[in-house]
Design a protein around this motif. Structure first.
Motif, short mmCIF file in Angstrom:
data_model
loop_
_atom_site.label_atom_id
_atom_site.label_comp_id
_atom_site.label_asym_id
_atom_site.label_seq_id
_atom_site.Cartn_x
_atom_site.Cartn_y
_atom_site.Cartn_z
N ASN A 273 45.51 113.55 34.83
CA ASN A 273 44.56 112.68 34.14
C ASN A 273 44.54 111.29 34.78
N GLY A 274 44.45 111.27 36.10
CA GLY A 274 44.46 110.00 36.81
C GLY A 274 45.81 109.32 36.76
N SER A 275 46.87 110.10 36.77
CA SER A 275 48.23 109.56 36.64
C SER A 275 48.60 108.69 37.83
N VAL A 276 49.44 107.68 37.56
CA VAL A 276 49.92 106.77 38.59
C VAL A 276 51.44 106.78 38.56
N GLY A 303 37.21 118.07 34.87
CA GLY A 303 37.74 117.26 33.79
C GLY A 303 37.30 115.81 33.93
N PHE A 304 37.91 114.91 33.15
CA PHE A 304 37.61 113.49 33.29
C PHE A 304 38.81 112.67 32.85
N VAL A 305 38.86 111.45 33.34
CA VAL A 305 39.99 110.56 33.09
C VAL A 305 39.78 109.84 31.75
N LEU A 306 40.77 109.94 30.87
CA LEU A 306 40.71 109.29 29.57
C LEU A 306 41.28 107.88 29.66
N ARG A 307 40.55 106.94 29.13
CA ARG A 307 41.02 105.55 29.13
C ARG A 307 42.21 105.39 28.18
N ASN A 308 43.20 104.62 28.63
CA ASN A 308 44.39 104.32 27.84
C ASN A 308 45.20 105.57 27.48
N ALA A 309 45.10 106.58 28.29
CA ALA A 309 45.88 107.80 28.05
C ALA A 309 47.14 107.77 28.91
N GLU A 310 47.03 108.10 30.18
CA GLU A 310 48.20 108.10 31.06
C GLU A 310 48.70 106.69 31.33
N GLN A 311 47.81 105.73 31.28
CA GLN A 311 48.17 104.34 31.55
C GLN A 311 47.50 103.42 30.52
N PRO A 312 48.11 102.29 30.18
CA PRO A 312 47.49 101.33 29.24
C PRO A 312 46.44 100.49 29.96
N ASP A 313 45.28 101.07 30.16
CA ASP A 313 44.24 100.43 30.97
C ASP A 313 43.81 99.08 30.39
N ASP A 314 43.73 98.99 29.07
CA ASP A 314 43.36 97.70 28.46
C ASP A 314 44.37 96.62 28.82
N LYS A 315 45.63 96.97 28.75
CA LYS A 315 46.70 96.01 29.04
C LYS A 315 46.68 95.58 30.50
N TYR A 316 46.46 96.54 31.39
CA TYR A 316 46.49 96.23 32.82
C TYR A 316 45.15 95.72 33.36
N TRP A 318 42.52 97.59 33.93
CA TRP A 318 42.06 98.59 34.88
C TRP A 318 40.80 99.28 34.36
N VAL A 319 40.16 100.01 35.24
CA VAL A 319 38.93 100.76 34.93
C VAL A 319 39.20 102.24 35.14
N VAL A 320 38.56 103.10 34.35
CA VAL A 320 38.67 104.54 34.59
C VAL A 320 37.33 105.07 35.12
N ALA A 321 37.42 106.06 35.98
CA ALA A 321 36.24 106.60 36.66
C ALA A 321 35.50 107.65 35.84
N HIS A 322 35.99 107.93 34.63
CA HIS A 322 35.38 108.95 33.77
C HIS A 322 35.40 110.30 34.52
N ASP A 323 34.25 110.96 34.69
CA ASP A 323 34.25 112.29 35.33
C ASP A 323 33.91 112.23 36.82
N LEU A 324 33.78 111.04 37.38
CA LEU A 324 33.46 110.94 38.81
C LEU A 324 34.70 111.18 39.66
N ASN A 325 34.55 111.98 40.70
CA ASN A 325 35.67 112.20 41.61
C ASN A 325 35.90 110.93 42.44
N PRO A 326 37.02 110.85 43.15
CA PRO A 326 37.35 109.60 43.85
C PRO A 326 36.27 109.13 44.83
#
Length: 353
Positions: A273-276, A303-316, A318-326
């Motif tokens: 899920n877009g893990s770092v 699939g698609f990347v969920l915001r604030n799931a694997e990483q605290p995107d709000d805190k950092y 960061w932006v998530v790409a949703h269902d777009l590939n890299p």
């Protein structure tokens, strides 16, 4: 009474008028050629995977499919003659501006772009974001050169011209016609090599072309073309955006090395899920603090990347790409960051497009 000679003249005139009316009924389609496998040639008929791409010019492509004349009045232009892995941002801008100019012409009803398959999805998405027109723009390629047995390029090109000349394809954004399918340029990706069914969307095709007729099953819902805030006629540069690949034992320094080149954004193509990786997180945080936008994407095929799931995107921040590939996330970020905006605006863009 007409003499036999006069009767022949009258019949010839009527025939000419009928042919002229028939030609006037046909849509006018311009084929812009850029190279790729569809313009490739192999050493023999069994060479379907080993060949040289970008060898056949557009006029020969058109002549090789005489059936095109049955569905449209076709003319061609050779924009580039390259393998698509060699496409640059400059190529995208040049191609987009030419398409925009053609789309404004009253004597052009649709546009086909022949393209190598390696980066076809990136070009399709770029055009979908930036060209303001409701006229059909259709990208097409092939997985086998025209010299191979069971070559797929001729039928793909025929289908692309059918779609580009169709009134029912208008307003649906940039399309890709491959392997009898009509896919949204935003959604479609090359998911396999060697085989002719290389292109697919996880959300399914928009429709199909069967024996010269379009059959539609769904329509795009994301913003595109005429409804886009981005305009190729006002775009002279793309922001520098690079991709960092995530994997087991990934080196934390990879992102830092790219950032030193002065990029405006980094797409992190993460696992799952877009893990770092834990050792990469502080590097990306440091880059964000310096103004580099961080976009979390995933290199899994669906699939698609969920915001604030694997990483605290709000805190950092960061932006998530949703269902777009890299690779498509890179295109969208490069377009969006060509004009001013913060991370919140960039996230909005990723939701809407």
């Amino acid at each position: 009474m007409f003499s036999p000679f006069s009767r022949k003249l009258v019949l010839a005139g009527l025939t000419a008028l009928a042919l002229g009316a028939h030609a006037a009924d046909k849509p006018n389609v311009v084929i812009l050629a850029t190279g790729g496998t569809i313009a490739g040639a192999g050493a023999g008929t069994v060479n379907s995977a080993s060949y040289q791409s970008a060898k056949v010019p557009v006029d020969k492509l058109i002549v090789s499919v005489p059936e095109l004349g049955n569905v449209a009045s076709v003319r061609g232009e050779q924009v580039f003659q390259i393998a698509s892995e060699s496409f640059t941002n400059a190529h995208l801008l040049q191609l987009g501006k030419r398409i925009s100019a053609l789309a404004k012409q009253k004597d052009v009803d649709g546009i086909v772009v022949t393209h190598g398959t390696d980066t076809l999805e990136e070009t399709a998405f770029f055009l979908n974001l930036t060209v303001h027109t409701d006229k059909p723009i259709v990208l097409v390629g092939s997985m086998r050169p025209g010299t191979a047995m069971s070559a797929d390029g001729s039928l793909n090109l025929y289908n692309a011209v059918v779609v580009a000349g169709s009134a029912d394809a208008q307003g649906k954004g940039v399309l890709v016609a491959m392997n009898d399918q009509i896919d949204a340029g935003r959604d479609v990706s090359k998911s396999i090599n060697i085989k002719t069914n290389a292109f697919a969307s996880q959300w399914g095709p928009l429709g199909m072309v069967v024996e010269g007729r379009n059959y539609w099953f769904r329509a795009p819902v994301k913003r595109h073309t005429s409804n886009s805030e981005f305009d190729i006629d006002k775009l002279d540069r793309l922001a520098e955006v690079e991709i960092v690949y995530g994997y087991g034992n990934v080196a934390a320094a990879n992102a830092q090395v790219l950032a030193e080149r002065g990029v405006q954004a980094i797409i992190h193509a993460g696992t799952g899920n877009g893990s770092v990786a834990d050792r990469v997180v502080p590097v990306l945080q440091g880059l964000r603090a310096k103004g580099v936008q961080i976009v979390r994407a995933a290199h899994v095929p669906a699939g698609f990347v969920l915001r604030n799931a694997e990483q605290p995107d709000d805190k950092y921040d960061w932006v998530v790409a949703h269902d777009l590939n890299p690779q498509k996330a890179r295109i969208l970020a490069a377009v969006a960051l060509s004009q001013p905006g913060d991370s919140k605006n960039l996230q909005r863009v990723f939701w809407e497009y």
